[in-house]
Design a protein around this motif. Structure first.
Motif, mmCIF file in Angstrom:
data_model
loop_
_atom_site.group_PDB
_atom_site.id
_atom_site.type_symbol
_atom_site.label_atom_id
_atom_site.label_comp_id
_atom_site.label_asym_id
_atom_site.label_seq_id
_atom_site.Cartn_x
_atom_site.Cartn_y
_atom_site.Cartn_z
ATOM 1 N N ARG A 292 0.830 -1.211 0.000
ATOM 2 C CA ARG A 292 0.000 0.000 0.000
ATOM 3 C C ARG A 292 0.865 1.262 0.000
ATOM 4 N NH1 ARG A 292 -4.980 -1.340 4.255
ATOM 5 N NH2 ARG A 292 -5.592 -3.324 3.293
ATOM 6 N N GLY A 293 1.925 1.235 0.790
ATOM 7 C CA GLY A 293 2.826 2.377 0.839
ATOM 8 C C GLY A 293 3.473 2.659 -0.505
ATOM 9 N N LYS A 294 3.911 1.593 -1.204
ATOM 10 C CA LYS A 294 4.538 1.755 -2.511
ATOM 11 C C LYS A 294 3.557 2.330 -3.532
ATOM 12 C CE LYS A 294 7.954 -1.976 -2.064
ATOM 13 N NZ LYS A 294 8.383 -3.312 -2.561
ATOM 14 N N LEU A 295 2.299 1.911 -3.426
ATOM 15 C CA LEU A 295 1.300 2.389 -4.384
ATOM 16 C C LEU A 295 0.917 3.845 -4.102
ATOM 17 C CD1 LEU A 295 -0.611 1.754 -6.739
ATOM 18 C CD2 LEU A 295 -2.279 0.938 -5.062
ATOM 19 N N LEU A 296 0.698 4.170 -2.837
ATOM 20 C CA LEU A 296 0.174 5.485 -2.492
ATOM 21 C C LEU A 296 1.236 6.568 -2.478
ATOM 22 C CD1 LEU A 296 -2.371 4.561 0.318
ATOM 23 C CD2 LEU A 296 -2.775 4.905 -2.117
ATOM 24 N N VAL A 297 2.506 6.188 -2.619
ATOM 25 C CA VAL A 297 3.536 7.214 -2.719
ATOM 26 C C VAL A 297 3.412 7.981 -4.037
ATOM 27 C CG1 VAL A 297 5.335 5.849 -3.851
ATOM 28 C CG2 VAL A 297 5.984 7.648 -2.219
ATOM 29 N N LYS A 298 2.709 7.394 -4.993
ATOM 30 C CA LYS A 298 2.445 8.059 -6.273
ATOM 31 C C LYS A 298 1.186 8.921 -6.134
ATOM 32 C CE LYS A 298 4.459 4.206 -8.866
ATOM 33 N NZ LYS A 298 4.232 3.171 -9.903
ATOM 34 N N PRO A 299 1.286 10.234 -6.397
ATOM 35 C CA PRO A 299 0.156 11.146 -6.163
ATOM 36 C C PRO A 299 -1.132 10.738 -6.873
ATOM 37 C CG PRO A 299 2.159 12.387 -6.599
ATOM 38 C CD PRO A 299 2.477 10.947 -6.875
ATOM 39 N N ALA A 300 -1.009 10.204 -8.090
ATOM 40 C CA ALA A 300 -2.213 9.852 -8.841
ATOM 41 C C ALA A 300 -3.019 8.792 -8.103
ATOM 42 C CB ALA A 300 -1.843 9.356 -10.230
ATOM 43 N N TYR A 301 -2.354 7.772 -7.581
ATOM 44 C CA TYR A 301 -3.084 6.689 -6.922
ATOM 45 C C TYR A 301 -3.593 7.109 -5.552
ATOM 46 C CZ TYR A 301 -1.586 3.848 -10.798
ATOM 47 O OH TYR A 301 -1.401 3.361 -12.066
ATOM 48 N N ALA A 302 -2.873 8.013 -4.898
ATOM 49 C CA ALA A 302 -3.389 8.560 -3.643
ATOM 50 C C ALA A 302 -4.691 9.324 -3.899
ATOM 51 C CB ALA A 302 -2.344 9.472 -3.002
ATOM 52 N N LYS A 303 -4.720 10.018 -5.034
ATOM 53 C CA LYS A 303 -5.929 10.771 -5.393
ATOM 54 C C LYS A 303 -7.076 9.804 -5.735
ATOM 55 C CE LYS A 303 -7.274 15.081 -6.808
ATOM 56 N NZ LYS A 303 -6.858 16.415 -6.339
ATOM 57 N N TYR A 304 -6.758 8.756 -6.479
ATOM 58 C CA TYR A 304 -7.783 7.760 -6.810
ATOM 59 C C TYR A 304 -8.387 7.175 -5.534
ATOM 60 C CZ TYR A 304 -5.739 7.721 -11.549
ATOM 61 O OH TYR A 304 -5.277 8.066 -12.797
ATOM 62 N N LEU A 305 -7.511 6.788 -4.592
ATOM 63 C CA LEU A 305 -7.999 6.175 -3.357
ATOM 64 C C LEU A 305 -8.834 7.158 -2.552
ATOM 65 C CD1 LEU A 305 -8.026 3.743 -1.468
ATOM 66 C CD2 LEU A 305 -5.974 4.663 -0.366
ATOM 67 N N GLY A 306 -8.436 8.434 -2.548
ATOM 68 C CA GLY A 306 -9.214 9.431 -1.826
ATOM 69 C C GLY A 306 -10.629 9.546 -2.366
ATOM 70 N N ALA A 307 -10.766 9.520 -3.693
ATOM 71 C CA ALA A 307 -12.091 9.606 -4.303
ATOM 72 C C ALA A 307 -12.925 8.358 -3.979
ATOM 73 C CB ALA A 307 -11.962 9.782 -5.811
ATOM 74 N N VAL A 308 -12.279 7.192 -4.024
ATOM 75 C CA VAL A 308 -12.969 5.935 -3.707
ATOM 76 C C VAL A 308 -13.422 5.936 -2.250
ATOM 77 C CG1 VAL A 308 -12.605 3.459 -3.381
ATOM 78 C CG2 VAL A 308 -11.889 4.554 -5.508
ATOM 79 N N SER A 309 -12.546 6.374 -1.355
ATOM 80 C CA SER A 309 -12.877 6.383 0.071
ATOM 81 C C SER A 309 -14.028 7.334 0.359
ATOM 82 C CB SER A 309 -11.648 6.774 0.893
ATOM 83 O OG SER A 309 -10.600 5.859 0.705
#
Length: 786
Positions: free
Chosen positions: A432-449
């Motif tokens: 999860r840390g490796k994925l969310l270090v990328k801003p795009a995927y952090a943004k995707y997860l924020g929208a999903v959450s």
């Protein structure tokens, strides 16, 4: 005071390009009154004290340069200049002025106080003798205040949240230029991050019609590759259509429109259309349909399904929009399989897709993950379904989760959010840390959450949303939920009585945090309400929202404009004497706390005009509102223009009151008449566009009194008609009032104007419309004189 014979900076500043020269100063041949006003500021320069405020005389007027020694002090100086000089006597707008190294006087400032990039100064000017004297007097008071104040100073910077709210309100009323000015202030106050500021900047450019600035922006490609707010995506799509594609629609040439999009825009702007949230505005939907038509490699059935979904959820303000969308839909091949509901909601109806095992999926080898990744842009719903199957056991879980988050963000539905969340939860903490270090995927997860958070709380209506906010004031997903609800919720999603009661609860001091969130989300709420104003049942909501605004101790002129807009909605229904009285009370609170000066005066006058146009069930209360504005005008009569006083007297007369202008205003009026003779609009053809004809008629009458030979034409067409386009093309000046004007009319006007001036008043009333015309005339005169 004794001045030195030589001073490197002052000798260069007061030189040939400044009609006040250094020899005149040191030889004391300058006019005694001017010399007396100037010497204290010269003393500050000689003794290296700040701030530095020096005048420059040119043909036709005088300007002042004001600077200080730090960013904090500069922000404070801007507030002090606003208080003492304001916009009443000068063109001061509190924005830093960009010095030119090619100008001898400005070059002296650069060389002495810093380079052209870091040397931030204010520059403001006045033209009439009376205003120049008033500025000197005001600057004298400012200097006395600076000398007498305590050593301890506060940082006079507005809270970033307050500035951001003004930006959102300006964007709501489609004033991109004003939003850019607020954005400059926000950056001076510390900003909210480069990426978020970039999003606001591009959206402001789009609404201001500055398409060239968008296309040439150095960070545009970065934005197109990033997950971004739906509002920005929609604004950019509208800009694309309005400034490069609408011409073909007006010419009724669909083939040429498709060819232009395919050859010129499709490849360059593919990041704008790939994996974007659903859009609803007519222009954005048309742009998206053209993108789908340009995709020759995608499955025809899938493309047709996506096109139908876009058309289904589109908001078309005119019959012309609906017809063009239908023509674009007719260009798609018909689906060969029956429509099917894909999940718990009908947010995305993938009509030809029957699931991962359908015959349609055999067109693509779904055992190859790389091929599946390519399909995600064309068909994110199906790809999400396939990702959940057991056939990907050999594929790294982090790749599956990454693709699922991207697809879920594109679809923006509760079902897709659940599917992506399930795959994300399979990851361990390190993955999860490796994925969310990328801003795009952090943004995707924020929208999903945020989507899951809204669903988990059972939020499907506005009162659900507000109840959750009162329970959880620090709810992180509140704004995202409101933005989605503004686009997705039907007109049954609001119980007017219950919602009004909850808004009033927010006004309690214990719920101040929730109240601030509601104020930040007002553009979303108002947009939804105006879109669904099929009845007068929203009246209690309008009133409750105005009350909430009036309780804010940090109200601004944007709040006053917004409250006036809400009041317009309230007054269109049946109004009781009690409700009318409450409305007056709330607006009086806002009016007394929203500033003063020329700009505020126009906003107040637009408000008064609204109460003149609508029936008055309680005359005594309306008189209180007029008296409040009149008192504010009288408190400093010279801060308001002669024509503003004229409108105040006129509106008061129509309301059965008798107000008079102070003598000083008559003197200013004579001076301004002299100015108007040099900046005449006589012989000019002026177009006025507003959906409220009575307002335009007032402006026409006032203009004809000031300029007897002016040629004024009024248009209130809701769509792009031939008379509207002809007027926009032929008029020397064109004023576009933003009162519920259809986007199609705006873009048609913008296209017809070309490089000719298109003026957009800040408010919706006659005072704001007249102000932008007179200010343009004055600025044109100053440019000619300079």
């Amino acid at each position: 005071m004794k001045l030195p014979q030589q001073h490197a900076f002052l000798e260069r500043f007061f030189a040939a390009d400044n009609r006040i020269t250094w020899p005149e100063i040191i030889n004391r041949t300058l006019k005694p009154s001017t010399l007396e006003r100037l010497e204290p500021w010269l003393d500050d320069v000689i003794n290296q004290r700040f701030p530095v405020i020096l005048p420059r005389v040119y043909q036709g007027g005088m300007c002042w340069y004001a600077l200080t020694d730090s960013d904090t002090a500069r922000v404070e100086l801007g507030e002090l200049l606003t208080a003492h000089v304001g916009a009443s006597y000068t063109d001061f707008d509190k924005q830093p002025y960009e010095l030119s190294a090619q100008d001898p006087v400005e070059s002296a400032i650069i060389d002495t106080y810093g380079d052209a990039r870091t040397c931030k100064v204010y520059r403001f000017s006045a033209t009439s003798r009376e205003h120049i004297d008033a500025v000197f007097t005001a600057l004298g008071r400012l200097r006395c205040q600076l000398a007498q104040r305590p050593a301890l100073k506060q940082r006079l910077v507005r809270h970033r949240g307050r500035i951001l709210r003004d930006i959102n309100l300006a964007l709501y009323r489609r004033d991109g230029s004003q939003a850019m000015r607020y954005l400059t202030e926000l950056r001076r106050a510390g900003g909210i991050g480069d990426q978020n500021e970039l999003f606001l900047e591009l959206r402001s450019h789009a609404l201001a019609g500055e398409w060239q600035q968008i296309m040439e922006h150095p960070d545009l490609r970065i934005v197109l590759d990033l997950p971004r707010p739906r509002a920005l995506t929609e604004a950019l799509m509208e800009a694309v259509y309005g400034y490069q594609l609408l011409t073909f629609e007006v010419q009724d040439d669909l083939s040429a429109q498709r060819e232009f999009f395919q050859s010129t825009l499709a490849k360059r702007l593919q990041g704008l259309f790939l994996a974007n949230p659903r859009v609803t505005s007519a222009s954005a939907v048309k742009s998206s349909l053209l993108w789908l038509l340009s995709d020759t490699e995608a499955k025809p059935e899938s493309v047709r399904s996506r096109a139908e979904q876009l058309a289904k959820h589109s908001f078309c303000p005119s019959e012309g929009d609906r017809r063009w969308i239908e023509r674009l839909l007719a260009e798609f091949p018909e689906a060969q399989t029956p429509a099917r509901q894909t999940g718990g909601t009908d947010e995305y109806r993938a009509a030809p897709i029957a699931g991962p095992s359908s015959e349609l999926l055999t067109h693509v080898d779904y055992t190859d993950f790389d091929r599946l990744r390519l399909e995600a842009d064309d068909d994110p719903v199906t790809v999400l379904e396939v990702l959940g199957s057991s056939q990907w056991e050999g594929t790294p879980a982090i790749q599956l989760a990454a693709l699922a988050l991207k697809c879920a963000w594109a679809v923006s539905s509760s079902q897709s959010a659940h599917q992506a969340q399930q795959l994300f939860e399979r990851l361990d903490e390190d993955e999860r840390g490796k994925l969310l270090v990328k801003p795009a995927y952090a943004k995707y997860l924020g929208a999903v959450s945020a989507k899951l958070s809204s669903e988990a709380c059972g939020i499907v209506t506005w009162h659900d949303w507000l109840q959750q906010l009162l329970v959880q004031p620090d709810w992180n997903g509140a704004k995202d939920c409101a933005e989605d609800g503004a686009e997705d919720w039907p007109d049954t999603a609001l119980d007017s009585r219950l919602f009004s009661e909850l808004v009033i609860q927010c006004g309690d001091s214990a719920n101040e945090q929730a109240a601030q969130v509601v104020r930040e989300c007002l553009p979303c709420i108002a947009g939804w309400l105006f879109r669904h104003e099929s009845a007068t049942r929203w009246q209690p909501v309008w009133l409750a929202l105005i009350e909430l605004l009036s309780l804010d101790e940090q109200s601004s002129s944007e709040d006053m404009i917004f409250a006036t807009d809400l009041a317009r909605g309230y007054l269109q229904g049946t109004v009781t004497a009690e409700g009318y009285g409450d409305l007056i009370d709330y607006l009086c609170e806002l009016q007394t706390s929203s500033g003063s000066g020329t700009d505020s005066g126009d906003i107040w006058l637009d408000m008064l005009e609204l109460f003149v146009l609508h029936p008055c069930p309680q005359q005594q209360k309306r008189d209180v509102l007029f008296a409040s504005v009149y008192s504010a005008f009288c408190a400093n009569a010279s801060r308001y223009k002669a024509e503003q006083w004229g409108y105040l007297v006129l509106f008061a007369k129509e309301a059965g009151l008798s107000y008079t202008q102070p003598e000083s205003v008559f003197e200013d009026e004579q001076t301004e008449s002299t100015l108007q003779l040099t900046t005449t609009l006589n012989g000019k053809k002026i177009g006025l566009y507003t959906l409220t004809e009575s307002v335009a008629k007032r402006v026409k009458k006032q203009l004809e009194e000031i300029y007897p030979q002016v040629d004024v034409h009024i248009n209130s067409d809701k769509t792009s008609t031939k008379p509207l386009k002809a007027l926009a093309k032929e008029a020397d000046l064109f004023v576009f009032a933003w009162l519920s004007a259809a986007h199609q009319a705006y873009y048609a006007i913008k296209d017809a104007r070309g490089n000719k001036p298109l003026l957009q008043p800040r408010g919706k009333g006659s005072s704001s419309m007249l102000r932008c015309l007179l200010e343009y005339a004055q600025q044109s005169s100053e440019a000619i004189n300079a």
